[in-house]
Motif scaffolding. Sequence first.
Motif, PDB file in Angstrom:
ATOM      1  N   ASP A 118      15.757  -2.319   4.764  1.00  0.00           N
ATOM      2  CA  ASP A 118      14.834  -2.683   3.726  1.00  0.00           C
ATOM      3  C   ASP A 118      13.528  -1.979   3.651  1.00  0.00           C
ATOM      4  O   ASP A 118      12.984  -2.043   4.811  1.00  0.00           O
ATOM      5  N   TYR A 119      13.263  -1.030   3.005  1.00  0.00           N
ATOM      6  CA  TYR A 119      12.065  -0.360   2.862  1.00  0.00           C
ATOM      7  C   TYR A 119      11.127  -0.261   1.780  1.00  0.00           C
ATOM      8  O   TYR A 119      11.555  -0.611   0.726  1.00  0.00           O
ATOM      9  N   ARG A 120      10.010   0.159   2.004  1.00  0.00           N
ATOM     10  CA  ARG A 120       8.829   0.473   0.857  1.00  0.00           C
ATOM     11  C   ARG A 120       8.401   1.745   1.011  1.00  0.00           C
ATOM     12  O   ARG A 120       8.197   2.477   2.061  1.00  0.00           O
ATOM     13  N   ILE A 121       8.165   2.361  -0.114  1.00  0.00           N
ATOM     14  CA  ILE A 121       7.263   3.780  -0.342  1.00  0.00           C
ATOM     15  C   ILE A 121       5.950   3.545  -0.575  1.00  0.00           C
ATOM     16  O   ILE A 121       5.664   2.951  -1.631  1.00  0.00           O
ATOM     17  N   ALA A 122       5.170   3.824   0.558  1.00  0.00           N
ATOM     18  CA  ALA A 122       3.760   3.660   0.352  1.00  0.00           C
ATOM     19  C   ALA A 122       2.925   4.904   0.300  1.00  0.00           C
ATOM     20  O   ALA A 122       3.090   5.749   0.988  1.00  0.00           O
TER      21      ALA A 122
ATOM     22  N   PHE B  63       7.442   6.030   4.370  1.00  0.00           N
ATOM     23  CA  PHE B  63       8.578   4.996   4.247  1.00  0.00           C
ATOM     24  C   PHE B  63       8.419   4.204   5.221  1.00  0.00           C
ATOM     25  O   PHE B  63       8.411   4.320   6.514  1.00  0.00           O
ATOM     26  N   LEU B  64       8.284   2.652   5.112  1.00  0.00           N
ATOM     27  CA  LEU B  64       7.751   1.587   5.746  1.00  0.00           C
ATOM     28  C   LEU B  64       9.030   0.715   5.680  1.00  0.00           C
ATOM     29  O   LEU B  64       9.430   0.187   4.515  1.00  0.00           O
TER      30      LEU B  64
ATOM     31  N   ALA C 231       0.932   0.722  -0.655  1.00  0.00           N
ATOM     32  CA  ALA C 231      -0.253   1.580   0.068  1.00  0.00           C
ATOM     33  C   ALA C 231      -0.347   1.146   1.557  1.00  0.00           C
ATOM     34  O   ALA C 231      -0.563   0.051   1.548  1.00  0.00           O
ATOM     35  N   ASN C 232      -0.467   2.193   2.239  1.00  0.00           N
ATOM     36  CA  ASN C 232      -1.077   1.998   3.593  1.00  0.00           C
ATOM     37  C   ASN C 232      -2.466   1.509   3.353  1.00  0.00           C
ATOM     38  O   ASN C 232      -3.161   2.058   2.549  1.00  0.00           O
ATOM     39  N   THR C 233      -3.002   0.507   4.247  1.00  0.00           N
ATOM     40  CA  THR C 233      -4.299   0.028   4.195  1.00  0.00           C
ATOM     41  C   THR C 233      -5.409   0.986   4.309  1.00  0.00           C
ATOM     42  O   THR C 233      -6.636   0.849   3.859  1.00  0.00           O
ATOM     43  N   GLU C 234      -5.112   2.230   5.111  1.00  0.00           N
ATOM     44  CA  GLU C 234      -6.205   3.353   5.115  1.00  0.00           C
ATOM     45  C   GLU C 234      -6.301   4.145   3.860  1.00  0.00           C
ATOM     46  O   GLU C 234      -7.379   4.739   3.417  1.00  0.00           O
TER      47      GLU C 234
END
Length: 582
Positions: free
Chosen positions: A192-196, A211-212, A232-235
């Motif tokens: 199960d992944y997300r693209i951020a 890919f997270l 998105a990554n928080t950065e």
Amino acid sequence: MLRLSTLFLRTLRDDPADAEVPSHRLLVRAGYVRRVAPGIYSWLPLGLAVLNSVERVVREEMASIGSQEVHFPALIPREIFEASGRWADYGDALFRLRDRKGAEYLLGPTHEELFTLLVKGEYSSYKDYPLSLYQIQTKFRDEARPRAGILRGREFIMKDSYSFDLSDEGLAASYKAHRDAYERIFTRLGFDYRIAFAMSGAMGGSASEEFLAPTPSGEDTFVQCTNCDYAANTEAVEIAAPAPHDPTDHDAQQVLDTPDTPTIQTLVDRLNEMDLGKEFTAADTLKNVVLKTRAPGSDEWELLVVGVPGDRDVDLKRIGGQLEPTEVEQAGPEDLAQAPQLVKGYIGPQILADAKVRYLVDPLVVEGSAWVTGANQLDRHAAFVVRGRDFTPDGEIGAVEIRDGDLCSRCGSPLKISRGIELGHVFQLGRKFAEAFGLTALDQNGKPVTVTMGSYGVGITRAVAALAEQTHDEKGLCWPRIVAPADVHIVATGKDDAVFEAATSIADGLEAGGVRVLYDDRRGVSPGVKFKDAELLGVPTIVIVGKNLADGVIELRDRRTDERTDVPVADAVDAIAAAVRS
């Protein structure tokens, strides 16, 4: 066939003392890995089988886009990383060493430089491009705090690939091909992944995505929109900011006596006692945080002031991610002493330009917004200080700590904060490394063109841990079949020779049919121990050959769902093979 009677395996009943996350605990207990030193692990036979399966999937998908495999040394001369500037950029993260003659080397944390030099030495014509090369190689990074077993180690295996094109359009096509391949890789592996969206950081370049794998134990924080597909990554996240205002549409700036207001809340309370024509909250105040920055290779620190709404905290990691490879730290008293104009606790942006102190604001501090902020005098604040009228920042930077409920910059819906493990990262590097090493190709007119590059990484060892994090249960590991060390775990229980003969016959039949078998053929081990080992090891299909054999049946068990089915012994091989292939 793997037989537990001879397999190099020792399972543990107790968790390792240093285990912080489930994957660390279970991979050690199940005998997949063993700790050598902090962040350094040995891989045992079952662990290596899982690792090899991940590599196989990666190789297949890289081949599907025409990428060719190479292999570089881990030991790299210093001058190569100096040419790209990363001998300094990486700082303490590099393992540095000298040979017996005093020449300096490093253990490669990544290999952009060597890929660039290899292509430069072999190719020179536009006819040679586009090109994609990759390797699966051990990397080394001197992590300050290695943790979570193989999730954050000092030595780890990565797949890194690099595309080489002669135009930005070519780079975009190569980037998409790799991105699509990554989607297939992580889907096949069962994630199960997300693209951020992400920051490029020390890698440089423009477009950057992670890919997270969402999991509570993940050390990466990212946000997902509750409405659209934005992540998105928080950065790197962008949140919706209010619309700008007319800077002239405010009262004149007013300096206020505000003694004994050491916190934002005490300041707000004092403001609301002054009858200034409105009710103030912390969100009406402008907090100015003093940081210091140092460029790579420099010994000099420079002051940086960052302005954020007073009801928000500053996220130093987020700021650092956007300024990388420049170092960022909180300024201390000794740093402030170099700028006496900055009155601690009462700093306002009105004088920063004259003081030659760089000033950045979070995008929430919009053009034309009015604030209560420091008046640059002890015990005094200023009200109605307006961006665009009373101060002009040097730029904007996402600086506030992201909250659940912040609004999506795409659709305006609330964002949700999640935790995840980074599985892979794709970058459009552009021409940074090609320019550093003079990588060019002659075009159709015989003129040199600088090559543009992409960089694409997959954490192979990290993928093993991330799968364990996402798929384990309270009993142990639960591998997706594509990476499991076997398709079937056959457990023979009891002392009766007939049980072991039947189990061996089933194992032989399955192996002959191409099914990968892990066979617990140990004598003198109790059924309870064997069942616990089977649950801990995580093979997706478990076959129990035991007391039910007297009734002519064996038990077929799904490790993930615990669904159990009695199967006649005569039909066992076909039934098990069908379950494996379903």
